[in-house]
Design a protein around this motif. Sequence first.
Motif, short mmCIF file in Angstrom:
data_model
loop_
_atom_site.label_atom_id
_atom_site.label_comp_id
_atom_site.label_asym_id
_atom_site.label_seq_id
_atom_site.Cartn_x
_atom_site.Cartn_y
_atom_site.Cartn_z
N ARG A 290 -5.02 -8.89 -3.46
CA ARG A 290 -5.95 -7.87 -2.98
C ARG A 290 -5.63 -6.49 -3.54
N SER A 291 -4.41 -6.31 -4.08
CA SER A 291 -4.01 -5.04 -4.68
C SER A 291 -4.26 -3.88 -3.71
N GLU A 292 -3.39 -3.80 -2.71
CA GLU A 292 -3.52 -2.77 -1.67
C GLU A 292 -3.55 -1.38 -2.28
N GLU A 293 -4.46 -0.55 -1.81
CA GLU A 293 -4.59 0.82 -2.31
C GLU A 293 -3.54 1.71 -1.63
N PRO A 294 -2.94 2.64 -2.38
CA PRO A 294 -1.95 3.55 -1.77
C PRO A 294 -2.61 4.48 -0.75
N LYS A 295 -1.83 4.83 0.27
CA LYS A 295 -2.28 5.75 1.32
C LYS A 295 -1.16 6.72 1.64
N ARG A 296 -1.52 7.87 2.20
CA ARG A 296 -0.52 8.82 2.69
C ARG A 296 -0.13 8.42 4.10
N VAL A 297 1.15 8.13 4.29
CA VAL A 297 1.63 7.54 5.53
C VAL A 297 2.85 8.32 6.02
N ASP A 298 2.99 8.40 7.35
CA ASP A 298 4.21 8.93 7.96
C ASP A 298 5.27 7.83 7.87
N ILE A 299 6.20 7.96 6.94
CA ILE A 299 7.18 6.90 6.69
C ILE A 299 8.09 6.71 7.89
N GLY A 300 8.47 7.81 8.55
CA GLY A 300 9.33 7.69 9.72
C GLY A 300 8.67 6.89 10.83
N GLU B 177 11.85 13.20 10.62
CA GLU B 177 10.49 13.29 11.15
C GLU B 177 9.58 14.05 10.17
N GLY B 178 8.31 13.72 10.24
CA GLY B 178 7.32 14.43 9.43
C GLY B 178 7.41 14.16 7.94
N VAL B 179 7.91 12.98 7.58
CA VAL B 179 8.02 12.63 6.16
C VAL B 179 6.74 11.90 5.75
N ILE B 180 5.88 12.58 5.05
CA ILE B 180 4.60 12.01 4.61
C ILE B 180 4.71 11.68 3.13
N ALA B 181 4.39 10.45 2.77
CA ALA B 181 4.46 10.03 1.37
C ALA B 181 3.34 9.05 1.09
N GLU B 182 2.95 8.99 -0.17
CA GLU B 182 1.92 8.04 -0.58
C GLU B 182 2.57 6.71 -0.93
N CYS B 183 2.10 5.63 -0.30
CA CYS B 183 2.69 4.31 -0.51
C CYS B 183 1.66 3.25 -0.15
#
Length: 243
Positions: A157-167, A191-197
Amino acid sequence: VDLAPTQWLRFSTALPETGPTMSPRLLLALAVMAGMIALLTAWLVRRLTRPLDVLADAASRLGRNVAAPPLALTGTLEIQRAAEAFNEMQSRLRRLIDNRTLMLGAISHDLRTQLMLLRLRAEGTAAGEDRERMLKTIAEMEAMLSATLTFAREDSRSEEPKRVDIGALVTSIADDMADAGLAVAIGTVAEGVIAECRPVALGRAVRNLIDNAIKYAGAAAVSLRADAQSLDIIIDDQGPGIP
């Protein structure tokens, strides 16, 4: 000019002043001509190399998403042939992945049927240590089969990257596994670590690492460390490690 035997007509003149060879007007004309040639050359080079940039971007996009839209057949004849070959390669890769997923689904169905028969036969035997070992082995085989099929389907399905709160993602996974009775401890989580994954794929990787730590070391400690340059998800355990 000889007009008569005793008459001659003579003309005399002086060349006009020409001035310096490189006059300001000539220099200006040369500069304007050079600028026009440079602009025209830059436009032609850009026009000729633009399809190559599009092809390079499409190749990079193909590595992330095999279902990306095909290239438009525009440009020179050579560029059109390259785009057509690229589209054909992408189509073959898509068919290959789809066929692989269908094949894994068929194999999974057949193996599940056989495993179900084995489970029924094992449950029909007398209670004892051998019976429990057989049931445990069958359960592990079913779990591995489900994990492989899930990976194949999600990968296709090749998941699309999203901006996510990793914590929040890591903490929720650890909490869910701890609520299920597994030995999972949560350490320091930034806390508050937002990254695209790709959150589904990342969550599967974290769960697999925690599961391996519990299975081979008895317990796992999860923490998250982040600064301006890096982001580290740490799954710590006290196991023997890998040589």
